[in-house]
Design a protein around this motif. Structure first.
Motif, PDB file in Angstrom:
ATOM      1  N   HIS A 281       0.974  -1.074   0.010  1.00  0.00           N
ATOM      2  CA  HIS A 281      -0.054   0.056  -0.062  1.00  0.00           C
ATOM      3  C   HIS A 281       0.881   1.046   0.071  1.00  0.00           C
ATOM      4  O   HIS A 281       2.128   0.981  -0.092  1.00  0.00           O
ATOM      5  CB  HIS A 281      -0.867   0.155   1.194  1.00  0.00           C
TER       6      HIS A 281
ATOM      7  N   CYS B 234      -4.797   5.916   0.182  1.00  0.00           N
ATOM      8  CA  CYS B 234      -3.737   4.662  -0.465  1.00  0.00           C
ATOM      9  C   CYS B 234      -3.440   5.006  -1.694  1.00  0.00           C
ATOM     10  O   CYS B 234      -4.241   5.344  -2.638  1.00  0.00           O
ATOM     11  CB  CYS B 234      -4.072   3.248  -0.345  1.00  0.00           C
TER      12      CYS B 234
ATOM     13  N   GLN C 239      -1.117   3.045  -3.440  1.00  0.00           N
ATOM     14  CA  GLN C 239      -0.482   2.052  -4.387  1.00  0.00           C
ATOM     15  C   GLN C 239      -1.515   0.965  -4.734  1.00  0.00           C
ATOM     16  O   GLN C 239      -2.328   0.584  -3.755  1.00  0.00           O
ATOM     17  CB  GLN C 239       0.732   1.503  -3.589  1.00  0.00           C
TER      18      GLN C 239
ATOM     19  N   CYS D  28      -3.771  -1.938  -4.612  1.00  0.00           N
ATOM     20  CA  CYS D  28      -3.748  -2.943  -3.644  1.00  0.00           C
ATOM     21  C   CYS D  28      -4.779  -3.981  -3.793  1.00  0.00           C
ATOM     22  O   CYS D  28      -5.080  -4.750  -2.829  1.00  0.00           O
ATOM     23  CB  CYS D  28      -3.697  -2.378  -2.227  1.00  0.00           C
TER      24      CYS D  28
ATOM     25  N   MET E   5      -9.753   3.184  -0.042  1.00  0.00           N
ATOM     26  CA  MET E   5      -8.847   2.969   1.195  1.00  0.00           C
ATOM     27  C   MET E   5      -8.384   4.379   1.569  1.00  0.00           C
ATOM     28  O   MET E   5      -7.312   4.949   1.321  1.00  0.00           O
ATOM     29  CB  MET E   5      -7.806   2.060   0.752  1.00  0.00           C
TER      30      MET E   5
HETATM   31 CU   LIG Z   1      -4.234   0.153  -0.558  1.00  0.00          CU
END
Ligand SMILES: [Cu+2]
Ligand code: HEM
Lengths: 560, 299
Positions: free
Chosen positions: B131, B166, B168, B170, B177
């Motif tokens: 993440h 977040c 990245q 995921c 997120m």
């Molecule tokens: Cu994430």
């Protein structure tokens, strides 16, 4: 019939009942002629361009307004994975190899590639790879549930690809299709290198190669180095997934960062593998429409070699946020910034080529002009990103998406369109419509800027990439709407282009063998060229053999 | 800033020259048919536009390197607050080891004034896939990678709510997120910590619905994944619920924390956040009301 295209000839004859369809298909399926293989590559790439383009449009519709329910998150994730994978592996690389296949032998005065059957094999295995990727849509829950299309991103970061996080076969489709097309890519690269080294006509020394051939040569060498790590990583991933190896499986102590290294050791040179052929087209087209020799030929060659080398040592600039430590980051910042020097040299040389010329703004040239400006901007946002502190903010945000689409669309696709308009008369014997070409250019240009200029903004405002929706109220709505509208302009432009391609095949003006008054060898054969390319193997005395013929009073060879 | 001004001026100069050349040297119908003079190159010019960019690059590089090394060299003041951040698909876990506090999705940190800095030092890792922690107005992003600890500083001076998410990819719900960082004055922060340290198993006897809800909670799969401190619920797969009612949002940001939403969430998390890893809990209407009544007492 003399000026009909091979494609049209086939259509005509089939329609007239002279040849059964089966026979024509059989002929193309079994051909080893580099020109036909080249055309098949280009055709395949165009199909994938349309498919991946539709995927992009679906994503933009979804993101045009906040909290949209047009597409489910699963399908969105599949869309961006398929879009990226397709554009890089099944649009970019095949189209470049298509043009390479078609042009390299003609430009060096050869009769075919060095290994014609390997050439055919490479094409078919790449095509099969692409087919396999899309076959995934029919797996598992079928087309409407979108099947088991990969959804791990085109970079497929570990450990999201591990069996625990990606059960089923979606990731396997991804891995195997790239493994197959990788084999084809290596085969074609081998062919181009061998052909260039061994099959040049008399008088064609290395320093007289057309720049296009130089660029394809270097690109092919980079393919050897770059595809290896990717293939290795694919195999390791498959071992992880099927026999429980733990290379990337972090649940069992494997390393996620290892995958990133493997992937970007491939992934960064890959960007240059895609962009060098774009440079190659511009190198041929800009001089012809400025009516001047390319400025600084040796410097152009040297800069290309330098880009080839340096691009192999910059991969970790994709990993500035991984926590590599200051020493690592600093090294990769340096390598990344240095690459702007040879790239800058190229831009300056193009500028100097235009300077003092007589510029004809035909369609191929205006696309090159678009290329020059957009590539300049892309390079500069690239320098900004190469400064790691900037990157800590902007990586994985829409700013990055905007930056690399400036390279991929603003530079590469524009150069590709230029190449289509420029070589179409050679391939088919007919000109493409200039009017439609200008419509295409303006619509696409407006669309491109609406889309990708405004995409920088949500990136700066904190919008990360790869999200299927976002909340209202973070200041991103308006920008995403504009971006979506731009995408529609691009679609309309592309429709003009496709229509032009098809229409000109039947209605285009007859071209003759040298419609642009150009200087390289491919224009010395009839359009379309016969299967043996040249009746008599040519002999050359300079970089611009046709200039020498047209200007016997002032031959080029005196200046080299 | 240096980077910005250099790139902008390069753009203006090169772009301007390009535009000028295109207009000045365009082909006019009145032009003669003769080809323009052919110029093949010039070593001096070539050398000049190799050396000058190299100098610019070296300058840019040195200034960047100074920032990178500077960031790395900051030593950790004793006044710093340590927080462990753990990324999960698709929510955040925050641990304050010094205070024995564990919470989820909403990070509280003290503001610091330059005279008396109380920066927050984040130690970050991931429980599953990678993440990335990104709150644009507080700092750059830093990845959370399994089997690896990355660190970073945040040091807000203005109290307030800072949003992020977040960065990245995921998995399915990467988009939701979200990150919420509450920067509070040191006094407010101390009060918040006090409240989080309180046991959640306060006296419920006056609230029969809640007592019943607690029983339902403790006798269902909830406890396999969730913790409520002081009870037998010690699951770690999902967010810690000890002080759930003190949070503004559910499921890492996208859902307001209201009794109605709680109920919908528990009966069908996937309709509110498709792809979330919490299964639907098939409770009867009565049990559902009771569990909700219990959860909203967890201040
Ligand atoms: Cu994430
Ligand atoms: C009736 C029993 C359960 C109740 C009352 C319950 C309650 C909740 C609540 C209130 C949240 C939101 C927490 C927050 O936003 O801080 C949540 C999230 C979550 N729960 Fe549960 N839970 C139950 C069962 C389970 C089970 C059995 C699992 C594991 C299989 C689970 C896994 C999760 C996960 C992974 C999340 C985070 C979802 C996300 O934001 O993506 N829960 N749960």
């Amino acid at each position: 019939m003399a000026n009909a295209t091979p494609v049209m000839e086939a259509i005509d004859e089939t329609l007239a009942g002279k040849r059964p369809v089966f026979e024509v298909v059989y002929e193309w399926a079994t051909t080893v002629d580099h020109k036909k293989i080249g055309l098949m590559y280009i055709f395949l790439a165009l199909i994938f361009l349309i498919v991946a383009g539709i995927e992009a449009i679906l994503m933009r519709i979804q993101l045009a307004v906040p909290n949209n329910h047009f597409i489910s998150p699963q399908v969105f994730n599949q869309l961006f994975t398929m879009h990226g994978t397709t554009m890089v592996f099944f649009m970019g690389m095949p189209i470049l190899f298509g043009f390479g296949n078609y042009l390299v032998p003609l430009m060096i005065g050869a009769r075919d590639m060095a290994f014609p059957r390997l050439n055919a094999f490479s094409f078919w295995i790449s095509a099969f790879g692409g087919l396999l990727l899309y076959f995934s849509y029919f797996g598992a829950s079928g087309l409407y549930g979108a099947g088991s299309a990969p959804d791990v991103g085109w970079f497929a970061y570990a450990p999201l690809t591990a069996k625990v996080f990606s059960p089923g076969h979606s990731t396997d489709y991804w891995t195997l299709s790239l493994l197959l097309s990788g084999i084809g890519t290596i085969g074609t690269a081998l062919n181009i290198v061998t052909t260039t080294i061994c099959m040049r006509c008399r008088g064609m020394t290395m320093m007289r190669l057309p720049l296009l051939v130089w660029l394809f040569l270097i690109t092919s060498c980079m393919v050897f180095i770059a595809i290896g790590p990717l293939t290795a990583a694919q195999i390791m991933l498959t071992l992880d997934r099927y026999i429980g190896a733990h290379f990337f499986d972090t649940q069992a102590g494997g390393s996620a960062v290892l995958w990133m290294h493997y992937f970007w050791i491939f992934g960064h040179p890959e960007v240059y593998i895609l962009v060098l052929p774009a440079f190659a087209f511009v190198n041929e087209i800009v001089p012809v429409f400025s009516r001047k020799a390319i400025f600084g030929y040796p410097a152009m060659v040297a800069a290309t070699v330098a880009i080839g080398f340096i691009s192999l040592s910059v991969w970790a600039h994709h990993m500035f946020t991984v926590g590599l430590g200051a020493a690592g980051n600093t090294f990769f910042v340096f390598a990344t910034m240095v690459i702007s020097v040879p790239t800058g040299i190229k831009i300056f040389n193009w500028l100097a080529t235009i300077w003092g010329g007589k510029i004809h703004f035909a369609t191929p040239m205006i696309f090159c002009v678009g290329f020059l400006f957009q590539f300049l901007i892309a390079g500069l946002t690239g320098i900004m990103l190469s400064a790691a502190p900037f990157d800590w903010q902007l990586s994985a945000s829409y700013f990055v998406v905007a930056h690399f689409h400036y390279v991929l669309v603003g530079a590469i696709v524009f150069a590709l369109f230029a190449a289509f308009y420029y070589w179409y008369p050679k391939v088919t014997g007919r000109m493409m419509s200039e009017t439609l070409g200008k419509w295409h250019f303006w619509l696409f240009l407006i669309g491109f800027h609406l889309t990708f200029d405004f995409m920088h903004v949500p990136g700066l405002l904190g919008m990360p990439r790869r999200i299927y929706t976002y909340e209202a109220g973070r200041g991103w709505e308006m920008w995403n709407l504009i971006v979506g509208i731009g995408a529609i302009f691009q679609v309309v432009g592309t429709v003009c282009f496709i229509f032009n391609l098809i229409r000109s095949c039947f209605r285009g003006e007859i071209a003759g063998h040298d419609p642009w008054d150009a200087w390289t060898l491919e224009w010395a054969t009839p359009s379309p060229p016969p299967s043996y390319n040249f009746a008599i193997e040519p002999t050359v005395h300079s970089r611009r053999p046709l200039w020498d013929l047209k200007h016997p009073e002032d031959p080029d060879s005196d200046y080299e | 800033m240096l980077v910005l001004s250099i790139t902008a001026s390069i753009f203006l100069i090169v772009g301007g020259l390009l535009l000028y050349a295109l207009i000045r040297f365009r082909h006019r119908s009145t032009d003669s048919d003769r080809e323009p003079p052919q110029i093949y190159g010039s070593d001096q010019i070539e050398l000049a536009w190799t050396v000058i960019p190299i100098l610019i690059v070296v300058m840019l590089f040195l200034s960047t390197a100074r920032v990178i090394l500077g960031t790395e060299r900051i030593s950790k003041p004793t006044s710093a607050l340590d927080v462990t951040v753990i990324g999960h698909q698709f929510w955040w876990e925050y641990r304050y080891p010094k205070f024995g506090v564990v919470t989820a999705n909403e990070l509280h940190v003290p503001t610091s004034d330059p005279g008396n800095p109380t920066p927050t030092y984040l130690k970050m890792s991931s429980a599953d896939v990678s993440h990335s922690f990104w709150v644009p107005r507080l700092a750059g992003k830093m990845d959370l990678i399994p089997n690896r600890v990355n660190t970073m500083w945040i040091d807000p001076e203005q109290p307030g709510l800072y949003l992020g998410q977040c960065a990245q990819y995921c998995g399915t719900q990467h988009a939701k997120m979200l990150l919420r960082v509450y920067a509070q004055t040191p006094e407010d922060f101390a009060a918040w910590i006090k409240q989080q340290q309180k046991s959640a198993s306060q006296d419920l006897s006056s609230n029969t619905a809640a007592v019943e809800g607690q029983t339902v909670f403790l006798h269902n799969a909830c406890i396999n994944c969730h913790t409520v401190a002081g009870t037998i619920a010690t699951g770690r797969f999902g967010p810690d619920l000890t002080h759930l009612a003190s949070r503004d949002t559910l499921a890492s940001g996208p859902i307001q924390n209201t009794p109605e939403n709680l109920k919908n969430w528990i009966s069908d998390p996937n309709s509110m956040k498709p792809g979330a890893l919490m299964p639907s809990m098939h409770l009867s209407g009565h049990d559902l009301d009771a569990v909700t009544a219990y959860l909203i007492t967890l201040h």
